[in-house]
Scaffold this motif. Structure first.
Motif, PDB file in Angstrom:
ATOM      1  N   LYS A  44       0.830  -1.203   0.000  1.00 59.76           N
ATOM      2  CA  LYS A  44       0.000   0.000   0.000  1.00 59.76           C
ATOM      3  C   LYS A  44       0.868   1.257   0.000  1.00 59.76           C
ATOM      4  CE  LYS A  44      -4.160  -1.782   0.242  1.00 59.76           C
ATOM      5  NZ  LYS A  44      -5.188  -1.593  -0.736  1.00 59.76           N
ATOM      6  N   SER A  62     -13.989  -1.554   0.190  1.00 56.03           N
ATOM      7  CA  SER A  62     -13.124  -1.674  -0.983  1.00 56.03           C
ATOM      8  C   SER A  62     -13.922  -1.544  -2.274  1.00 56.03           C
ATOM      9  CB  SER A  62     -12.386  -3.003  -0.934  1.00 56.03           C
ATOM     10  OG  SER A  62     -11.479  -3.112  -1.982  1.00 56.03           O
ATOM     11  N   ASN A 111     -12.764   1.657  -4.337  1.00 55.48           N
ATOM     12  CA  ASN A 111     -11.793   1.297  -5.364  1.00 55.48           C
ATOM     13  C   ASN A 111     -12.460   1.306  -6.725  1.00 55.48           C
ATOM     14  OD1 ASN A 111      -9.826   1.081  -3.441  1.00 55.48           O
ATOM     15  ND2 ASN A 111      -9.975  -1.113  -3.255  1.00 55.48           N
ATOM     16  N   SER A 135      -9.724   5.547  -4.506  1.00 57.14           N
ATOM     17  CA  SER A 135      -9.064   4.340  -3.997  1.00 57.14           C
ATOM     18  C   SER A 135      -8.970   4.416  -2.487  1.00 57.14           C
ATOM     19  CB  SER A 135      -7.648   4.203  -4.549  1.00 57.14           C
ATOM     20  OG  SER A 135      -7.670   3.959  -5.919  1.00 57.14           O
ATOM     21  N   TRP A 136      -9.268   3.299  -1.844  1.00 64.68           N
ATOM     22  CA  TRP A 136      -9.013   3.145  -0.413  1.00 64.68           C
ATOM     23  C   TRP A 136      -7.613   2.556  -0.331  1.00 64.68           C
ATOM     24  CZ3 TRP A 136     -10.787  -1.547   2.786  1.00 64.68           C
ATOM     25  CH2 TRP A 136     -10.479  -1.351   4.139  1.00 64.68           C
ATOM     26  N   TYR A 145      -7.250   7.635   1.717  1.00 69.24           N
ATOM     27  CA  TYR A 145      -8.006   7.539   0.472  1.00 69.24           C
ATOM     28  C   TYR A 145      -7.385   8.452  -0.578  1.00 69.24           C
ATOM     29  CZ  TYR A 145     -11.642   5.702   3.559  1.00 69.24           C
ATOM     30  OH  TYR A 145     -12.343   4.971   4.471  1.00 69.24           O
TER      31      TYR A 145
END
Length: 103
Positions: free
Chosen positions: A19, A63, A67, A72-73, A92
């Motif tokens: 991530k 998600s 997403n 986007s998370w 985010y």
């Protein structure tokens, strides 16, 4: 004495590193405009486990909502050491403010 991490801990660290790498690539990309939002929540310590369990259970739903092409998370994390163990953070990315309002 060295203590090895359990397999779950290794998986969490690996996912966190992935991530962070994604975050770094997105932050350095000039071809993908947008902005990041870091949400921080401070919980009563006695409810920390309840919150973490509920967040883990709702992760697939969160998600699927965040997403998309415009959002986007990126991360969910909480400290394990230090003075503020009852804080959680959500990171985010949004393409623009309209996308953020829609999510």
């Amino acid at each position: 004495m060295q203590v090895g991490l359990p397999s779950l801990g290794s998986t969490l660290i690996k996912n966190c590193k992935q991530k962070i790498n994604l975050f770094a690539r997105m932050a350095s990309s000039t071809s993908k405009p947008g902005f990041f939002e870091l949400r921080q929540y401070e919980l009563h310590p006695q409810y920390m486990k309840t919150y973490l369990d509920a967040t883990a259970a709702s992760a697939p739903i969160r998600s699927s909502i965040f997403n998309s092409a415009g959002s986007s998370w990126l991360a969910f994390f909480s400290p394990e050491l230090g003075g503020h163990l009852n804080k959680v953070h959500h990171l985010y990315w949004y393409q623009d403010h309209d996308v953020r309002e829609a999510a």
